[in-house]
Design a protein around this motif. Structure first.
Motif, short mmCIF file in Angstrom:
data_model
loop_
_atom_site.label_atom_id
_atom_site.label_comp_id
_atom_site.label_asym_id
_atom_site.label_seq_id
_atom_site.Cartn_x
_atom_site.Cartn_y
_atom_site.Cartn_z
N ILE A 179 0.85 -1.19 0.00
CA ILE A 179 0.00 0.00 0.00
C ILE A 179 0.89 1.24 0.00
O ILE A 179 1.90 1.29 0.70
CB ILE A 179 -0.94 0.01 1.24
CG1 ILE A 179 -2.06 -1.04 1.06
CG2 ILE A 179 -1.54 1.39 1.47
CD1 ILE A 179 -3.05 -1.10 2.21
N VAL A 180 0.50 2.23 -0.84
CA VAL A 180 1.16 3.53 -0.83
C VAL A 180 0.15 4.55 -0.29
O VAL A 180 -0.94 4.68 -0.86
CB VAL A 180 1.63 3.95 -2.24
CG1 VAL A 180 2.30 5.33 -2.18
CG2 VAL A 180 2.57 2.91 -2.83
N ALA A 181 0.51 5.24 0.79
CA ALA A 181 -0.36 6.29 1.34
C ALA A 181 0.12 7.62 0.80
O ALA A 181 1.27 8.00 0.97
CB ALA A 181 -0.31 6.28 2.87
N GLY A 182 -0.78 8.35 0.13
CA GLY A 182 -0.39 9.59 -0.55
C GLY A 182 -0.43 10.82 0.34
O GLY A 182 -0.96 11.86 -0.06
N GLY A 183 0.14 10.73 1.53
CA GLY A 183 0.16 11.89 2.42
C GLY A 183 0.20 11.43 3.86
O GLY A 183 -0.25 10.32 4.18
N ASN A 184 0.73 12.29 4.75
CA ASN A 184 0.93 11.86 6.14
C ASN A 184 -0.38 11.62 6.89
O ASN A 184 -0.45 10.78 7.77
CB ASN A 184 1.84 12.83 6.88
CG ASN A 184 1.25 14.21 6.98
OD1 ASN A 184 0.30 14.43 7.72
ND2 ASN A 184 1.79 15.17 6.23
N GLN A 185 -1.44 12.36 6.55
CA GLN A 185 -2.70 12.16 7.26
C GLN A 185 -3.37 10.86 6.82
O GLN A 185 -4.04 10.19 7.61
CB GLN A 185 -3.62 13.35 7.04
CG GLN A 185 -3.06 14.60 7.71
CD GLN A 185 -3.68 15.86 7.16
OE1 GLN A 185 -3.73 16.03 5.94
NE2 GLN A 185 -4.16 16.72 8.03
N LEU A 186 -3.16 10.50 5.54
CA LEU A 186 -3.67 9.22 5.05
C LEU A 186 -2.91 8.08 5.72
O LEU A 186 -3.49 7.05 6.08
CB LEU A 186 -3.52 9.15 3.53
CG LEU A 186 -4.31 10.23 2.77
CD1 LEU A 186 -3.97 10.21 1.28
CD2 LEU A 186 -5.81 10.03 2.98
N LEU A 187 -1.60 8.26 5.90
CA LEU A 187 -0.79 7.23 6.57
C LEU A 187 -1.29 6.99 7.98
O LEU A 187 -1.40 5.83 8.43
CB LEU A 187 0.68 7.68 6.63
CG LEU A 187 1.57 6.75 7.46
CD1 LEU A 187 1.77 5.41 6.75
CD2 LEU A 187 2.91 7.40 7.79
#
Lengths: 348, 348
Positions: A256-264
């Motif tokens: 999985i790639v999270a496109g931003g720190n809040q998504l992570l």
């Protein structure tokens, strides 16, 4: 189109002719000369030609410095920030504020809560406050209200990681998301992953560039498009629910790639709650933008990172160039870098 | 001391006397009446008495609304932020900006890089910008330059979690750090810890209150002061070096309290690098202020937390009350809460 004196005219000092002489020679009012020279839209082609002929004959040179001083009386720049509590934007803001302050400008800050309707309202608000220029981290690139406000505006604008139509003349600082994401995807494919889930934010430039990178790398390697992209709000809730949907789907991804720190943050909350192993023997994970969590999580999380403070400083510098008389918008692209870490391993 | 009309005078409408009548009756210039009523310091006691006598006799009621409108022409509030890239301050800023904007105020933001010299410079800068009021998250409480600037200033001020001398009339929003820290220390003592290391930030109010709590709880339980306090900059570097000093000392603590999220990041970096076990069978750890890392670290980290956005909103509200005519500074204390988590366990 404002009048641009020729280089030869700029050097003149003594024996300058005045705007009054231009008006007299052209046989028009002073205000008409002023309107032509300032690029006012309500000027007939005939009037424009008449005034410019007199300008040429007299070698008239408008006082650009005085003009620009008149134009920017407040020495403030407005910054429309999507969400100041996002560490990414807090760091960009810090960089921009420092560079502006060092140049004698103050920064008016508004927080749009990632709501396109607030973007437009805040641009209008800041213009009423007579800011000299605007830094914009917009919630959306296609909001009709925002585009409409910007089309009518004469305030110099610097976009932060956003692209608008060519009819809106704006400088821009862009991050090269594509290069970093290409490196991340190549790394995952090299490890053997063939099903990658990408949790993206709103459909603005960063998401678009990363999605392009995902597609490009697959195409270049002649691999089937075994990836899934879930777009949503740049917030932990979307990170969490997208992770649920990916893992509970018929063919769950192995990375999985999270496109931003809040998504992570949302994705990790879900993974920790499920007890999912990350890295070796489990799910691989990549995030975009470094925060303390990415380095200190166990295992450390691979990231596509960039220098956010530098991004803010660059945005401020581009705005200052416009305020110092540069007429043409400029675009700067800053690098991103993929940092592989133990959160990436061959698929289990 | 500005003139305060009596309640009975406030209700009057028709038949009001004017400032001119006051000046005539007192036999002084209009400007003298104005100086007396606005509390100007350069007024002799005799002049003051003469004018106030005329005010009393005529039942003169200054137009407070018009005065306050004249005073705050810009509808901007300045926010001197220590470090906007600190998530704590980013959240406070978000809360303050929203509340100010909803009241029709814009926010000018400066970032002091936690440098007391910049605090004073930024207050002066914002006053030159004619802000109507100031929100201050100061780097230091005892900087002579800052205190000097504030003493000379007539701009309404709201302090965020700072205490200055009584000679500086400022409103304040304070967090009840003592209550949260008392609960954290009690929890650690209940678990059996007798050597607690406290990594504190600069010697400003939050550090002071937490230190007090540490001492109080030990004294109340008649326990020897088996704690160590290391003060330093609110930055990861201090968090890291303080952790090194604590763990490498002759009597290393069995529990560490990090007094802020940036200190935690440094402390964790050191602990992760050493491979120190946290929680069960290892070192206990408490942090102050929730960030994504505290909840998602493994084990999750106990925190003394508070509502940072609410803190920002309250600060803005106190400032707005001053701008709407409230003459007296007010202080609000907001709660903190200790959340025990698996990072705390009996000492190994």
């Amino acid at each position: 189109m404002a009048y641009q004196p020729k280089a030869s005219e700029r050097t003149g000092g003594a024996g300058r002719s005045s705007m009054r002489e231009v008006a007299e020679l052209a046989g028009v009012a002073m205000s008409s000369v002023s309107r032509v020279l300032s690029g006012h839209p309500d000027v007939s082609p005939a009037m424009r030609e008449r005034v410019m002929e007199a300008v040429e004959r007299l070698g008239y040179q408008p006082d650009l410095l005085a003009q620009s001083l008149r134009r920017r009386a407040t020495r403030t720049a407005g910054f429309v920030v999507g969400d100041i509590s996002n560490p990414l934007l807090a760091e960009i803001t810090q960089g921009a504020e420092t560079a502006l302050r060092e140049a004698g400008y103050s920064m008016l800050l508004t927080n749009s809560e990632n709501d396109p309707a607030l973007d437009a309202r805040h641009i209008r608000l800041l213009e009423q406050r007579r800011v000299d220029g605007l830094l914009l981290s917009l919630a959306a690139e296609d909001s009709p209200e925002t585009l409409d406000v910007l089309r009518r505006s004469e305030t110099p604008v610097v976009l932060i990681d956003r692209e608008l139509g060519a009819d809106i003349p704006a400088s821009a600082v862009l991050s090269d998301h594509r290069a970093g994401m290409r490196a991340a995807v190549a790394h995952l494919l090299d490890l053997g992953h063939r099903r990658i889930g990408f949790i993206a934010g709103q459909p603005v430039r960063p998401s678009r560039e990363r999605w392009l990178a995902l597609r490009e790398v697959h195409e270049e390697r002649r691999l089937p498009a075994g990836y899934e992209v879930l777009e949503g709000a740049l917030a932990p809730e979307h990170g969490r629910s997208a992770t649920q949907r990916l893992l509970d789907g018929p063919e769950p991804p192995t990375a999985i790639v999270a496109g931003g720190n809040q998504l992570l943050v949302g994705a990790l909350a879900e993974l920790v709650q499920r007890g999912t192993t990350i890295g070796e023997g489990g799910l691989s994970l990549v995030s975009c933008d470094e925060i303390s969590l990415t380095e200190l999580f166990s295992p450390p999380i691979a990231v596509v990172r960039r220098d956010n403070r530098e991004l803010g400083r660059h945005a401020a510098r581009l705005l200052l160039r416009r305020l110092e008389g540069e007429e043409h918008p400029e675009t700067v692209v800053l690098p991103t870098e993929f940092v592989p870490r133990a959160s990436c391993a061959p698929p289990a």
